[in-house]
Scaffold this motif. Structure first.
Motif, PDB file in Angstrom:
ATOM      1  N   PRO A  75       0.823  -1.104  -0.061  1.00 13.86           N
ATOM      2  CA  PRO A  75       0.139   0.058   0.246  1.00 13.86           C
ATOM      3  C   PRO A  75       0.981   1.297   0.194  1.00 13.86           C
ATOM      4  O   PRO A  75       1.447   1.513   1.031  1.00 13.86           O
TER       5      PRO A  75
ATOM      6  N   VAL B 261      -0.669   7.739   1.704  1.00 12.73           N
ATOM      7  CA  VAL B 261      -2.173   7.296   1.530  1.00 12.73           C
ATOM      8  C   VAL B 261      -2.214   7.044   0.160  1.00 12.73           C
ATOM      9  O   VAL B 261      -1.463   7.563  -0.739  1.00 12.73           O
TER      10      VAL B 261
ATOM     11  N   VAL C 128      -5.795   2.079   0.622  1.00 10.63           N
ATOM     12  CA  VAL C 128      -5.551   2.653   2.063  1.00 10.63           C
ATOM     13  C   VAL C 128      -6.729   2.201   3.054  1.00 10.63           C
ATOM     14  O   VAL C 128      -6.706   2.197   4.148  1.00 10.63           O
ATOM     15  N   ARG C 129      -7.890   2.347   2.349  1.00  9.43           N
ATOM     16  CA  ARG C 129      -9.119   1.882   3.131  1.00  9.43           C
ATOM     17  C   ARG C 129      -9.184   0.426   3.601  1.00  9.43           C
ATOM     18  O   ARG C 129      -9.681   0.038   4.758  1.00  9.43           O
TER      19      ARG C 129
ATOM     20  N   LEU D   3      -2.300   2.942   6.055  1.00 15.45           N
ATOM     21  CA  LEU D   3      -1.102   3.702   5.536  1.00 15.45           C
ATOM     22  C   LEU D   3      -0.078   2.974   4.944  1.00 15.45           C
ATOM     23  O   LEU D   3       0.155   1.738   5.648  1.00 15.45           O
ATOM     24  N   SER D   4       0.820   3.550   4.319  1.00 15.82           N
ATOM     25  CA  SER D   4       2.128   3.007   3.844  1.00 15.82           C
ATOM     26  C   SER D   4       2.978   2.763   5.197  1.00 15.82           C
ATOM     27  O   SER D   4       3.554   1.798   5.222  1.00 15.82           O
TER      28      SER D   4
ATOM     29  N   THR E 271     -11.449   2.256  -2.405  1.00 17.44           N
ATOM     30  CA  THR E 271     -11.110   3.546  -2.259  1.00 17.44           C
ATOM     31  C   THR E 271     -11.307   4.497  -3.421  1.00 17.44           C
ATOM     32  O   THR E 271     -10.899   3.915  -4.612  1.00 17.44           O
TER      33      THR E 271
ATOM     34  N   TYR F 143     -10.764   8.619   3.577  1.00 16.01           N
ATOM     35  CA  TYR F 143      -9.760   7.529   4.154  1.00 16.01           C
ATOM     36  C   TYR F 143     -10.472   6.545   5.214  1.00 16.01           C
ATOM     37  O   TYR F 143      -9.732   5.623   5.834  1.00 16.01           O
TER      38      TYR F 143
ATOM     39  N   PRO G 124      -6.982   2.838   8.331  1.00 18.41           N
ATOM     40  CA  PRO G 124      -6.366   3.739   8.975  1.00 18.41           C
ATOM     41  C   PRO G 124      -6.818   4.060  10.467  1.00 18.41           C
ATOM     42  O   PRO G 124      -6.076   4.514  11.472  1.00 18.41           O
TER      43      PRO G 124
END
Length: 474
Positions: free
Chosen positions: A151, A169, A173-174, A178-179, A264, A369, A373
């Motif tokens: 991601p 992001v 992401v969803r 997050l990275s 996303t 987002y 997250p």
């Protein structure tokens, strides 16, 4: 009147390397430093100097005294120690795609990782080692061979390092976070020139800070990520006429409120390549393809749209869909604000300011987002904006430098208009000039803990060209 020789000497003096105290660094010291590099030292007199100081955002025009193009960790350590001994300002270049231009500095030294782009995939453990100069495109190319994806962001030219250190992001992401949530270890060079490993087991305080705390603590030369089993996605762009903006944005808000986390989707006020003002939605579904077709059907049917380019595609193709919207050599100025809800009032502001855009390259973005997250505690990593639902991005982009003032003013006016509706936090990777109070607010209660880590690993603020944390904060 100066003679030719005197003018040449004056030009040479103007380009002499000086440290942060204004003391000249002699050419003998620079020559000695160059000998110790496996990579290449680029100086202002070199033919490729202008290329070496050029980054994606043409609004950033800086003149470093030296560019140290590193081939490996030993070169990075050598450059850091040289800069420390000589009190030089240091910039760190990974992908060079940060809109604030932190990859460059005036007069100091750029530690350039752009030649360190290796990616090593371990399919059995689904882990990926990525060097600090790699781009998202480098990463995707290698992971896709194994049916995997990490991601990361949404533009393939973006550097993995800056994206991840600021949170990160993107299209996954969803569902997958997050990275920085998918980073399991870091290797970095500290201000003292030490090579450290940071993970949940080793230097856990540093591991915590690197996941969203920016480049405050050292130069990350290698990241290790957890990869997901994703090869193909169902996605693409949907375009409506600008006159439908309010209806489309309201539908987007209501649709995403119940959409599965495999989806996303971002919305934008934009201009099409043929010059038509429009509103668009770009979607990426990372689950079962048949289910994705069913979920996305209402989004595709609404309107109906002028263009529906949703289709199955390899994940690396999804990562490149927006590359053309951010070409090299344009001038950019960005700001962003998180808003807790996409109310009708917020949508009205988006439409109002979107209609004031003067460049066809500019855009107003809405990024949702909600999902993975928010299931991570805001104290589990430095990235504190865990409960933020919507990021409002204000991206001015233009080609004529004479127009800079008015495009920057458009962003600032929109940013000011959104402040009463903001959560008080901001996506720092999306900020051209984040003020100190914006940085503090964005880290919230994590700021004091970040300051403790800064005091421990970089008390003299050697690494200052970043989303800077004050070691003196309490």
């Amino acid at each position: 009147m100066l003679t030719c020789d005197e003018a040449e000497e004056e030009d040479m003096a103007a380009t002499e390397l000086q440290n942060r105290s204004g003391v000249r660094i002699g050419t003998d010291l620079i020559d000695e430093f160059a000998v110790g590099l496996a990579g290449r030292l680029i100086r202002p007199a070199d033919a490729d100097y202008d290329e070496a100081r050029r980054i994606w955002n043409a609004a950033i025009d800086r003149y470093p005294g030296l560019v140290s193009r590193c081939l490996g960790v030993a070169d990075v350590i050598h450059a850091v120690k040289f800069a420390a001994r000589n009190n030089l300002l240091v910039a760190v270049r990974g992908g060079g795609h940060n809109v604030a231009g932190r990859a460059l500095c005036d007069n100091g030294i750029v530690v350039d990782l752009s030649a360190m782009r290796g990616v090593l995939v371990e399919p059995k453990t689904r882990t990926v080692r990525v060097q600090g100069g790699a781009t998202l495109g480098d990463l995707d190319r290698e992971t896709h061979l194994h049916g995997l994806a990490v991601p990361v962001g949404v533009v393939s030219k973006t550097g993995v390092a800056g994206l991840t250190l600021g949170g990160g992001v993107g299209w996954l992401v969803r569902k997958h976070g997050l990275s920085c949530d998918n980073a399991i270890s870091f290797e970095l060079v500290t201000a003292e020139g030490r090579l450290l490993a940071a993970s949940a087991e080793e230097h856990p305080d540093l591991f915590w800070a690197l996941r969203g705390g920016g480049g405050n603590f050292g130069i990350v030369t290698c990241f290790t990520f957890r990869a997901q089993r994703i090869s193909s996605v169902f996605g693409g762009l949907i375009v409506h006429g600008r006159d439908k903006a309010r209806e489309v944005l309201r539908f987007y808000r209501d649709f995403m409120a119940t959409a599965p986390e495999e989806l996303t989707a971002y919305a934008a006020m934009l201009t099409t390549p043929d010059g038509m003002p429009a509103v668009g939605i770009i979607a990426c579904w990372c689950g079962d393809m048949e289910e994705g077709a069913r979920v996305l059907a209402p989004l595709r049917a609404f309107g109906p749209p002028l263009l529906d380019a949703i289709q199955p595609m390899p994940y690396p193709s999804m990562q490149k869909l927006l590359d053309g919207a951010f070409p090299d050599g344009t001038h950019n100025y960005w700001k962003a604000s998180f808003v807790p809800q996409l109310t009708d009032t917020v949508i009205d502001l988006l439409v109002e300011h979107g209609n004031r855009m003067e460049s066809p390259l500019s855009a107003c973005l809405v990024e949702f987002y909600g999902g993975a997250p928010g299931r991570v505690s805001r104290t589990d990593s430095a990235f504190a904006q865990r409960n933020a639902e919507y990021n409002i991005g204000m991206t001015a982009q233009w080609t004529d430098p004479a127009e800079s003032e008015r495009h920057i003013a458009w962003v600032q006016a929109m940013y000011d208009a959104f402040e009463p509706h903001s959560s008080g936090m901001h996506l720092l990777n999306f900020q051209s000039e984040p003020a100190d109070q914006v940085i503090r607010a964005s880290f919230g209660d994590n700021y004091s803990r970040l300051a403790e880590v800064k005091r421990k690993y970089d008390p003299m603020n050697f690494f200052s060209l970043n989303q800077n944390i004050s070691a003196a904060a309490h």
